[in-house]
Enzyme design. Sequence first.
Site, mmCIF file in Angstrom:
data_model
loop_
_atom_site.group_PDB
_atom_site.id
_atom_site.type_symbol
_atom_site.label_atom_id
_atom_site.label_comp_id
_atom_site.label_asym_id
_atom_site.label_seq_id
_atom_site.Cartn_x
_atom_site.Cartn_y
_atom_site.Cartn_z
ATOM 1 N N TYR A 139 0.730 -1.337 0.053
ATOM 2 C CA TYR A 139 -0.079 -0.042 0.203
ATOM 3 C C TYR A 139 0.889 1.153 0.093
ATOM 4 O O TYR A 139 0.472 2.192 0.253
ATOM 5 C CB TYR A 139 -0.970 -0.033 1.173
ATOM 6 N N LYS A 189 5.111 -14.624 3.556
ATOM 7 C CA LYS A 189 4.846 -15.277 2.596
ATOM 8 C C LYS A 189 6.149 -15.678 1.744
ATOM 9 O O LYS A 189 6.192 -15.433 0.496
ATOM 10 C CB LYS A 189 3.875 -14.830 1.512
ATOM 11 N N ASP A 222 -1.271 -17.891 4.097
ATOM 12 C CA ASP A 222 -2.492 -18.868 3.757
ATOM 13 C C ASP A 222 -2.708 -19.801 4.594
ATOM 14 O O ASP A 222 -3.891 -20.133 5.097
ATOM 15 C CB ASP A 222 -1.975 -19.519 2.391
ATOM 16 N N ASP A 246 -4.485 -6.289 6.630
ATOM 17 C CA ASP A 246 -5.612 -5.860 6.222
ATOM 18 C C ASP A 246 -6.606 -6.916 5.984
ATOM 19 O O ASP A 246 -7.807 -7.058 6.819
ATOM 20 C CB ASP A 246 -5.272 -5.040 4.991
ATOM 21 N N ASP A 250 -10.056 -8.540 8.647
ATOM 22 C CA ASP A 250 -11.432 -8.795 8.288
ATOM 23 C C ASP A 250 -11.816 -10.025 8.706
ATOM 24 O O ASP A 250 -12.765 -10.412 9.416
ATOM 25 C CB ASP A 250 -11.967 -8.579 6.892
HETATM 26 MG MG MG Z 1 -9.680 -3.612 5.382
#
Ligand code: MG
Length: 355
Positions: A139, A189, A222, A246, A250
């Site tokens: 980001y 990862k 993962d 991020d 969730d």
């Molecule tokens: Mg988010």
Amino acid sequence: MTQPAAPVRLAVIPGDGVGPEVIEATVPVMRAAVTAEGGELQFDELDWGGERFLREGAVMPADAAAVVRQHDAVLFGAVGRPDVPDHELVWGLIIGLRQQLDLAVNVRPVRAFSGVPTKVRDTDGVDLVIVRENTEGEYVGAGGLAHAGTGHDLGIEVAVHSRRVIERAAHHAFTLAEQRSGRLSLVTKSNAMRYGYPLWDRVVTEVAEQYPGVELEIVLVDAMAARMIQAPRSLDVLLAGNLFGDILSDLAAVLAGGMGMAPSANILPGGDAPGIYEPVHGSAPDIAGRGVANPVACLLSGALLLEDLGHTRAAHDIRQAVGGALLDPDHHTPDLGGNATTADLATAVLNRMET
Ligand code: MG
Ligand code: NAI
């Protein structure tokens, strides 16, 4: 207990969609909590967000970071509206502020409250916290478009991972782990990505030497996604880069009952930038305007804010009141399977603050 004497000066950015609804539910609860301990809160409301973008062409003013710096902290709802490209608002406001204020980490605690139904089975006792690097990674905003409009359009998105930024996120995560159970899971990862994530693994392993009381494990993202569903109680503090943090937050929110339950703090540990406290969720346009958004994520963000400013008693009172209100299904909003409105749940919390 000594309390900070000066009034706490907060900027409030309600934003778009359910943002203003959950902020409206939260401000009186924060005020009640601080008043009860003899303190005072001042709120300056800022009209930054989608409507301002449509009116003035900019989501926030050019001197936004300076405006924020005049406050002790920021309480932020959410941005995003269907008639404005997402990147204009999300990048223009929250990602922009995180970068301009150099808010190193996004701390996202997830705790299962008794009485709250979850879509994932057996989540009793889940209590974890994700420390997400907040300024770099995928980001960071480096990249470009080539061959635009030729039919062979090419998008380049460059991820950036620097030692300094990994180190500061790691120190915060290890400090938290020391205060909690002493377990830290680094999520990377490094089997498929050969530069950035192996650097994370190396740097965090080095930082670990300064925290002998913390046990570090390195988990592929993962595998972590599966483990969060299968064995969430095996987790305590998770440290992740911007993208993985991020996504996993969730997922973690679902363990606590959904997006309406997850708070967050954007902070620069040890620095002088005001923190930005916000629910993990977005503007939820699918339910906005109906008065049914779950205010808990925002209420708990308010508690995090007060805790970081030294109002630990007020923060504790808000969490207790939220936990108490959630025990009664009559106070559950539709996302939790109930029929309560945002105002019903907020009033139930407020009533518990006052008794
Ligand atoms: Mg988010
Ligand atoms: P979202 O988090 O807004 O919604 C996802 C799902 O969760 C929806 O079904 C929504 O109804 C539900 N939900 C969210 N908050 C809730 C609450 N308080 N109570 C009950 N249910 C709730 O994510 P989505 O739909 O991907 O994005 C919507 C907009 O928000 C987009 O424009 C997006 O860019 C923006 N966004 C902004 C963020 C921010 O301001 N920090 C963060 C994430 C998304």
